[in-house]
Motif scaffolding. Sequence first.
Motif, mmCIF file in Angstrom:
data_model
loop_
_atom_site.group_PDB
_atom_site.id
_atom_site.type_symbol
_atom_site.label_atom_id
_atom_site.label_comp_id
_atom_site.label_asym_id
_atom_site.label_seq_id
_atom_site.Cartn_x
_atom_site.Cartn_y
_atom_site.Cartn_z
ATOM 1 N N ILE A 91 24.371 40.317 52.413
ATOM 2 C CA ILE A 91 25.730 39.808 52.255
ATOM 3 C C ILE A 91 26.671 41.002 52.168
ATOM 4 O O ILE A 91 26.474 41.872 51.335
ATOM 5 C CB ILE A 91 25.852 38.962 50.973
ATOM 6 N N PRO A 92 27.692 41.055 53.005
ATOM 7 C CA PRO A 92 28.594 42.202 52.943
ATOM 8 C C PRO A 92 29.322 42.242 51.613
ATOM 9 O O PRO A 92 29.691 41.192 51.058
ATOM 10 C CB PRO A 92 29.561 41.980 54.106
ATOM 11 N N GLY A 93 29.523 43.450 51.089
ATOM 12 C CA GLY A 93 30.124 43.632 49.770
ATOM 13 C C GLY A 93 31.478 42.967 49.634
ATOM 14 O O GLY A 93 31.832 42.473 48.567
ATOM 15 N N GLU A 94 32.250 42.899 50.731
ATOM 16 C CA GLU A 94 33.591 42.330 50.663
ATOM 17 C C GLU A 94 33.552 40.864 50.236
ATOM 18 O O GLU A 94 34.472 40.374 49.585
ATOM 19 C CB GLU A 94 34.298 42.445 52.026
ATOM 20 N N LEU A 95 32.457 40.188 50.595
ATOM 21 C CA LEU A 95 32.360 38.771 50.251
ATOM 22 C C LEU A 95 32.273 38.568 48.751
ATOM 23 O O LEU A 95 32.672 37.538 48.227
ATOM 24 C CB LEU A 95 31.131 38.151 50.916
ATOM 25 N N PHE A 96 31.712 39.560 48.068
ATOM 26 C CA PHE A 96 31.588 39.441 46.617
ATOM 27 C C PHE A 96 32.938 39.551 45.926
ATOM 28 O O PHE A 96 33.098 39.111 44.794
ATOM 29 C CB PHE A 96 30.674 40.538 46.067
ATOM 30 N N THR A 97 33.874 40.180 46.610
ATOM 31 C CA THR A 97 35.132 40.507 45.942
ATOM 32 C C THR A 97 35.788 39.275 45.323
ATOM 33 O O THR A 97 36.197 39.298 44.168
ATOM 34 C CB THR A 97 36.102 41.149 46.952
ATOM 35 N N ILE A 98 35.830 38.182 46.095
ATOM 36 C CA ILE A 98 36.523 36.993 45.600
ATOM 37 C C ILE A 98 35.797 36.400 44.393
ATOM 38 O O ILE A 98 36.399 36.167 43.339
ATOM 39 C CB ILE A 98 36.642 35.941 46.725
ATOM 40 N N THR A 99 34.493 36.193 44.528
ATOM 41 C CA THR A 99 33.753 35.603 43.404
ATOM 42 C C THR A 99 33.805 36.516 42.189
ATOM 43 O O THR A 99 33.980 36.058 41.064
ATOM 44 C CB THR A 99 32.287 35.341 43.791
ATOM 45 N N ASN A 100 33.660 37.813 42.438
ATOM 46 C CA ASN A 100 33.738 38.750 41.325
ATOM 47 C C ASN A 100 35.100 38.675 40.640
ATOM 48 O O ASN A 100 35.195 38.715 39.416
ATOM 49 C CB ASN A 100 33.511 40.181 41.813
ATOM 50 N N TYR A 101 36.134 38.545 41.456
ATOM 51 C CA TYR A 101 37.489 38.493 40.910
ATOM 52 C C TYR A 101 37.629 37.297 39.983
ATOM 53 O O TYR A 101 38.107 37.414 38.856
ATOM 54 C CB TYR A 101 38.513 38.408 42.044
ATOM 55 N N VAL A 102 37.156 36.146 40.449
ATOM 56 C CA VAL A 102 37.245 34.931 39.641
ATOM 57 C C VAL A 102 36.464 35.117 38.346
ATOM 58 O O VAL A 102 36.941 34.794 37.250
ATOM 59 C CB VAL A 102 36.700 33.720 40.445
ATOM 60 N N THR A 103 35.265 35.675 38.471
ATOM 61 C CA THR A 103 34.417 35.855 37.295
ATOM 62 C C THR A 103 35.084 36.742 36.248
ATOM 63 O O THR A 103 35.196 36.369 35.082
ATOM 64 C CB THR A 103 33.073 36.486 37.708
ATOM 65 N N VAL A 104 35.527 37.935 36.686
ATOM 66 C CA VAL A 104 36.073 38.862 35.694
ATOM 67 C C VAL A 104 37.374 38.326 35.113
ATOM 68 O O VAL A 104 37.690 38.575 33.955
ATOM 69 C CB VAL A 104 36.294 40.276 36.274
ATOM 70 N N ASN A 105 38.093 37.562 35.900
ATOM 71 C CA ASN A 105 39.328 36.972 35.405
ATOM 72 C C ASN A 105 39.034 36.005 34.270
ATOM 73 O O ASN A 105 39.680 36.019 33.231
ATOM 74 C CB ASN A 105 40.042 36.269 36.563
ATOM 75 N N GLN A 106 38.008 35.175 34.468
ATOM 76 C CA GLN A 106 37.649 34.216 33.432
ATOM 77 C C GLN A 106 37.123 34.907 32.186
ATOM 78 O O GLN A 106 37.284 34.429 31.075
ATOM 79 C CB GLN A 106 36.602 33.235 33.965
ATOM 80 N N LEU A 107 36.462 36.034 32.392
ATOM 81 C CA LEU A 107 35.940 36.771 31.249
ATOM 82 C C LEU A 107 37.037 37.532 30.513
ATOM 83 O O LEU A 107 36.792 38.104 29.456
ATOM 84 C CB LEU A 107 34.863 37.759 31.710
ATOM 85 N N GLY A 108 38.243 37.562 31.088
ATOM 86 C CA GLY A 108 39.348 38.268 30.455
ATOM 87 C C GLY A 108 39.210 39.770 30.516
ATOM 88 O O GLY A 108 39.603 40.487 29.604
ATOM 89 N N TRP A 109 38.607 40.232 31.589
ATOM 90 C CA TRP A 109 38.343 41.668 31.697
ATOM 91 C C TRP A 109 39.427 42.408 32.473
ATOM 92 O O TRP A 109 39.314 43.607 32.676
ATOM 93 C CB TRP A 109 37.006 41.904 32.395
ATOM 94 N N MET A 110 40.448 41.681 32.912
ATOM 95 C CA MET A 110 41.442 42.321 33.758
ATOM 96 C C MET A 110 42.076 43.522 33.070
ATOM 97 O O MET A 110 42.342 43.482 31.871
ATOM 98 C CB MET A 110 42.546 41.309 34.106
ATOM 99 N N LYS A 111 42.337 44.553 33.826
ATOM 100 C CA LYS A 111 42.977 45.764 33.318
ATOM 101 C C LYS A 111 42.224 46.385 32.143
ATOM 102 O O LYS A 111 42.786 46.661 31.082
ATOM 103 C CB LYS A 111 44.434 45.457 32.932
ATOM 104 N N THR A 112 40.920 46.504 32.313
ATOM 105 C CA THR A 112 40.112 47.241 31.337
ATOM 106 C C THR A 112 39.217 48.191 32.125
ATOM 107 O O THR A 112 39.079 48.070 33.346
ATOM 108 C CB THR A 112 39.191 46.311 30.530
ATOM 109 N N TYR A 113 38.584 49.123 31.411
ATOM 110 C CA TYR A 113 37.597 49.971 32.092
ATOM 111 C C TYR A 113 36.350 49.169 32.461
ATOM 112 O O TYR A 113 35.691 49.414 33.463
ATOM 113 C CB TYR A 113 37.190 51.140 31.191
ATOM 114 N N THR A 114 36.051 48.163 31.602
ATOM 115 C CA THR A 114 34.863 47.345 31.827
ATOM 116 C C THR A 114 34.832 46.785 33.245
ATOM 117 O O THR A 114 33.807 46.814 33.918
ATOM 118 C CB THR A 114 34.844 46.171 30.829
ATOM 119 N N VAL A 115 35.981 46.302 33.674
ATOM 120 C CA VAL A 115 36.005 45.632 34.967
ATOM 121 C C VAL A 115 35.781 46.636 36.107
ATOM 122 O O VAL A 115 35.333 46.283 37.194
ATOM 123 C CB VAL A 115 37.334 44.863 35.144
#
Lengths: 365, 296
Positions: B136-160
């Motif tokens: 699976i090309p890495g770009e495809l993960f971008t959207i799902t990853n974005y949704v995941t980290v957003n729900q986890l509240g990780w936006m704008k942290t080093y963790t993300v």
Amino acid sequence: MKVVLQNLTKIFPSRNKKSNEEVVAVNDFTFTIPDGKLIGLLGPSGCGKSTTLYMISGLQKPSGGQIFFGDEDVTELSAENRGVGLVFQNYALYPHMTVKQNILFPLQNLRGEDKLSKEEMLERAYTAAKLVQIDELMDRKPSELSGGQQQRVAIARALVKMPKVLLLDEPLSNLDARLRLQTREEIRRIQKETGITTIFVTHDQEEAMSISDMIVVMKLGVVQQIGKPQDVYDDPTNLFVAKFLGTPPINVFEGKVAGGKLYLDGVEVLDVPGVADQDVTVGIRPEGFTLDENGPMVCGLNSVEVMGRDVSVVSTHPASVNSVIRSIIDADNKVAAAETVSYSLKPHKVFLFSKQDESRIYFDI
Amino acid sequence: MSNINKTMAEKDIRLVSSKQKFGHFLGQFFVYFFLIVMAIIVLFPFYWMLISSVKSLDEYRLAVPTLFPREILWGNYVTAFNQANLGTLFLNTLYVGVVSTILSLVITVLSAFAFARLEFKGKNTMFAALLATMMIPGELFTITNYVTVNQLGWMKTYTVLIVPFLVSVFYIYLLRQNFMQIPNELYLAAKVDGTSDLKYLWKVMIPLALPTLISITILKMMGAWNSYVWPRLVANDAAHQLITNGLRNAFTDASGQADIPVQMAAVAIVSLPLFLVFVFLRKYIMKGVSRGGLKG
């Protein structure tokens, strides 16, 4: 430390899930290895000799049976708690460590009351290195050593923690012929000096016979014969053992016993009193032939190979199973260049085997 | 007569050999010609970046560009460093790079060891599943990853910036292949000598696989240095900005005309570490990649 193997069995589950065929690598092996002896486990590849060794070392768990070191049952003990030293066919030296670090490695793992100080470790390492005569190579890496030297390092590493039992898995098969001779004498010397009970695995019968106190001949997981090398050679219990031991190998013939006489191709060649009339397989050691102009065995002469001390005569006989017969005779005897050569046989070098199960049929000499 | 024939034959041989020599020379000539042309094509942009970075804005804008600057303005580098806040960007990137490399190495080593040496149920199935994700090309993960980290509240942290890329199947695969080449006897020998699995891993496997581990470290660091899309999506605030985004923002946000020589100077500063890494450690980069690619 004596080592007792009792009904030792190892069954490997079948690789193929559909067939439930199990592989019996070692079948009901019972044997007591006397303290301080050198034992050779001998057999063709796949006969279960390495598996036996690994079970004694603790790297593989037996499917059945028990192993005792002295009186202690070690069957359930893991490899590191058994106190064995193991030398692998390819030496298994850690390539990134120097010789010294390699030899020290087993000592650094000792825990609790066995734990040694740095000085003690170094002393033990140097003692072991001196024993195998590599104390001048301590700062080299394994890649800078010859095969023979690497082998010595591996032995030193196995000896340094003073094991109860030393196990050698095909220790000489990666060495060239000359080094092999030298190293096997070395192994014998080290074993005698340390007095450690030693078991070594080989498929080379000459190697096993030359240095072992006793040899165990195995075939397809079943022990065929156990004994002193010369006894096994002189008195094999079955055709397999007879064929496996000896270079050049034993000559095999199809023969027939009638009225206490052995017939090869219809010609009476030897008195075999006490054997019932039957078809037999006959094994004759190469040294069992004597040149005799009036001898009963008349063979077609192929060639004569002079090897200095003795002469090897290659000939043919109609009853022979192999295409040629090899006989070794003393170099004092001159073989005349002729179409045929005649022999008489030495009775104690002739073995009869049953056609049914290849077991030995004894006759009175 | 025969003598004459002989000398003639010798002459022929000499003729043939000199012909062959010429052919050989010609072949070499074309090979090197080709290599030189390709090298120029590859190196020219770098050269352009370097000379532009020390030009004045006026010189840069000349209709007929100069191939060597008339006046060398080192001051562009100071301006670039300050204007783009390169110090903070460097530190941010270094932090993310080092932390994610260390964690990633731990995960890679342990899982490669498990897949190479340990026996457990479903090992092969699991490894196959992991490998399948590589398709699976890495770009495809971008959207799902974005949704995941957003729900986890990780936006704008080093963790993300660190966590989503800790597990790299490719590195695990690379190292596993490397581990599998270490003879099993070493493991058995260590076991007989009473070494635990972890100690064996630390004392024997890791030193032996060191070249591959160095390759992985370099590649991972380079990855952190070069990452652009993901950091821009999830942590593009001043505090967590990484070097690539910082560079872009520093010069495009400014109103009016962009000072391209200063921008070039900034790019040169940012490229320097990678350039050095490549020059001094390319042996390991090549080794790791080619080794993993060939075997298995």
